[in-house]
Design an enzyme around this catalytic site. Structure first.
Site, mmCIF file in Angstrom:
data_model
loop_
_atom_site.group_PDB
_atom_site.id
_atom_site.type_symbol
_atom_site.label_atom_id
_atom_site.label_comp_id
_atom_site.label_asym_id
_atom_site.label_seq_id
_atom_site.Cartn_x
_atom_site.Cartn_y
_atom_site.Cartn_z
ATOM 1 N N LYS A 119 1.012 -1.376 -0.103
ATOM 2 C CA LYS A 119 -0.011 0.060 0.158
ATOM 3 C C LYS A 119 0.781 1.025 -0.230
ATOM 4 O O LYS A 119 2.435 1.417 0.508
ATOM 5 C CB LYS A 119 -0.734 0.231 1.177
ATOM 6 C CG LYS A 119 -0.184 -0.059 2.277
ATOM 7 C CD LYS A 119 0.321 1.388 3.359
ATOM 8 C CE LYS A 119 1.055 0.954 4.639
ATOM 9 N NZ LYS A 119 1.341 2.371 4.590
ATOM 10 N N PRO A 136 9.800 -4.825 -0.382
ATOM 11 C CA PRO A 136 11.004 -4.186 0.588
ATOM 12 C C PRO A 136 10.534 -3.935 1.783
ATOM 13 O O PRO A 136 9.525 -3.788 2.225
ATOM 14 C CB PRO A 136 11.537 -2.443 0.064
ATOM 15 C CG PRO A 136 11.151 -2.897 -1.506
ATOM 16 C CD PRO A 136 9.704 -3.449 -1.557
ATOM 17 N N GLY A 162 10.857 -1.870 5.363
ATOM 18 C CA GLY A 162 11.820 -1.101 6.282
ATOM 19 C C GLY A 162 11.186 0.299 5.035
ATOM 20 O O GLY A 162 11.516 1.323 4.983
ATOM 21 N N LEU A 211 5.418 0.456 3.125
ATOM 22 C CA LEU A 211 4.897 -0.287 1.931
ATOM 23 C C LEU A 211 4.224 -1.042 2.616
ATOM 24 O O LEU A 211 3.136 -1.714 2.095
ATOM 25 C CB LEU A 211 5.620 -0.817 1.229
ATOM 26 C CG LEU A 211 6.626 0.236 -0.037
ATOM 27 C CD1 LEU A 211 6.421 -0.585 -1.097
ATOM 28 C CD2 LEU A 211 5.113 1.621 -0.589
ATOM 29 N N GLY A 212 4.227 -1.302 3.797
ATOM 30 C CA GLY A 212 2.506 -2.000 4.678
ATOM 31 C C GLY A 212 3.347 -4.132 4.211
ATOM 32 O O GLY A 212 2.193 -4.039 4.535
ATOM 33 N N GLY A 213 4.186 -3.949 3.594
ATOM 34 C CA GLY A 213 4.378 -5.709 3.488
ATOM 35 C C GLY A 213 4.332 -6.731 4.316
ATOM 36 O O GLY A 213 3.690 -7.543 3.354
ATOM 37 N N GLY A 214 4.890 -6.923 5.779
ATOM 38 C CA GLY A 214 4.907 -7.801 6.597
ATOM 39 C C GLY A 214 2.874 -8.080 6.629
ATOM 40 O O GLY A 214 2.969 -8.584 6.644
ATOM 41 N N SER A 215 2.529 -6.682 7.119
ATOM 42 C CA SER A 215 1.006 -5.964 7.784
ATOM 43 C C SER A 215 0.513 -7.296 6.741
ATOM 44 O O SER A 215 -0.791 -7.719 7.171
ATOM 45 C CB SER A 215 1.170 -5.035 7.271
ATOM 46 O OG SER A 215 1.656 -4.471 8.692
ATOM 47 N N ASP A 224 -1.281 -0.593 10.748
ATOM 48 C CA ASP A 224 -1.825 -1.133 9.928
ATOM 49 C C ASP A 224 -2.812 -2.461 9.249
ATOM 50 O O ASP A 224 -2.969 -2.312 7.561
ATOM 51 C CB ASP A 224 -0.724 -0.158 8.672
ATOM 52 C CG ASP A 224 0.294 -1.440 8.476
ATOM 53 O OD1 ASP A 224 0.330 -2.173 9.154
ATOM 54 O OD2 ASP A 224 1.161 -0.770 7.432
#
Length: 277
Positions: A8, A95, A97, A100-104, A137
């Site tokens: 996101k 990526p 840190g 972009l909220g990738g882990g979430s 998020d």
């Protein structure tokens, strides 16, 4: 079961006050984009988690609290004993840190995938409540559509914002910024005009009105970030900004964009914008 957790971007981000619980209240718009990880979940005799692609810092799959995907599974398993063991494989592309909220997204897609694959019959509201326990998020990625968010970034309301027809270019300058570092430099303030009102104005006005407060402290520290933002405008962006508290700078264009040569050493994603992933 194979899914593609997506990133996101934040369109505007204002830090309005510090909360008694140590978090911050904010105003922002979360907008889904098509930069994705790859997540596979299959039934298994015993639980397992593995990852490939980008290295996940501190990832220790044998610890119950190590990875957000593992935590998401354990959170559901605690309330649903019928949930069987699974093997999960995450191929990390978004990526870390980067704002972009990738882990979430990965954690949210675990919740959604388990719910669908094993017929837990949880509603979106219930899934969001689980997701909020994993990150501020994380709940956004349950419904995965543009929202106006307040409080910790986990209280959502609908917003009539549709970027269909526009093009996005996201630039990650190989620089991970931790949430703690980003928030250490913020100065909360109450805006004169609510971000929601400014978001509903034409995109051509956003450059003068819509701002990410993290830029104020992070741009002087990392001069490559304002340089990228300026380069996006020079390439024809209608609007450009940093996303979230991370280092990704994105541009919104009204025509397809050729990646400028100065971004070739960075990690980039480009594609069409839409209302949902």
């Amino acid at each position: 079961m194979l899914t593609f957790p997506n990133a996101k971007i934040n369109i505007g981000l204002r830090i309005t006050s510090k909360r008694p619980d140590g978090f911050h209240n904010l105003q922002s718009c979360f907008y889904p984009v098509g930069w994705t990880d790859v997540l596979e979940i299959i039934p298994a005799d015993q639980f397992g988690f593995a990852s490939s692609g980008l290295t996940i810092p501190g990832d220790e799959p044998d610890r119950a609290d190590a990875n957000l995907c593992v935590r998401a599974y354990n959170l559901l398993r605690a309330d649903h004993a019928e949930l069987p063991s699974v093997q999960m494989h995450l191929h990390k592309v978004i990526p870390i840190g980067a704002g972009l909220g990738g882990g979430s997204a990965d954690a949210a897609f675990v919740l959604k995938s388990l719910n669908e694959r094993f017929a837990l019959n949880l509603t979106d509201d219930q899934l969001e409540n689980y997701a909020r326990q994993l990150g501020s998020d994380c709940a956004f990625f349950i419904r995965n559509k543009p929202v106006y968010c307040t409080e910790k970034g986990d209280v959502f309301s609908e917003i009539a914002l549709d970027l269909t027809g526009y093009y996005l270019l996201l630039v990650y300058p190989n620089l991970a910024i931790s949430t703690a570092e980003a928030y250490a430099g913020v100065r909360p303030h109450q805006p004169d005009v609510a971000l929601r009102d400014q978001l509903l104005e034409p995109i051509s006005t956003w450059r003068a009105t819509i701002h990410n407060d993290f830029e104020d402290s992070l741009f002087p520290r990392y001069p490559e970030l304002p340089a990228i933002k300026q380069q996006l405008y020079e390439a024809g962006a209608v609007y450009a900004s940093m996303s979230g508290s991370g280092s990704t700078i994105y541009g919104i264009f009204d025509a397809p964009i050729v990646i400028p040569n100065q971004f070739r050493t960075y990690r980039v994603w480009k594609g069409k914008a839409g209302t949902e992933k």
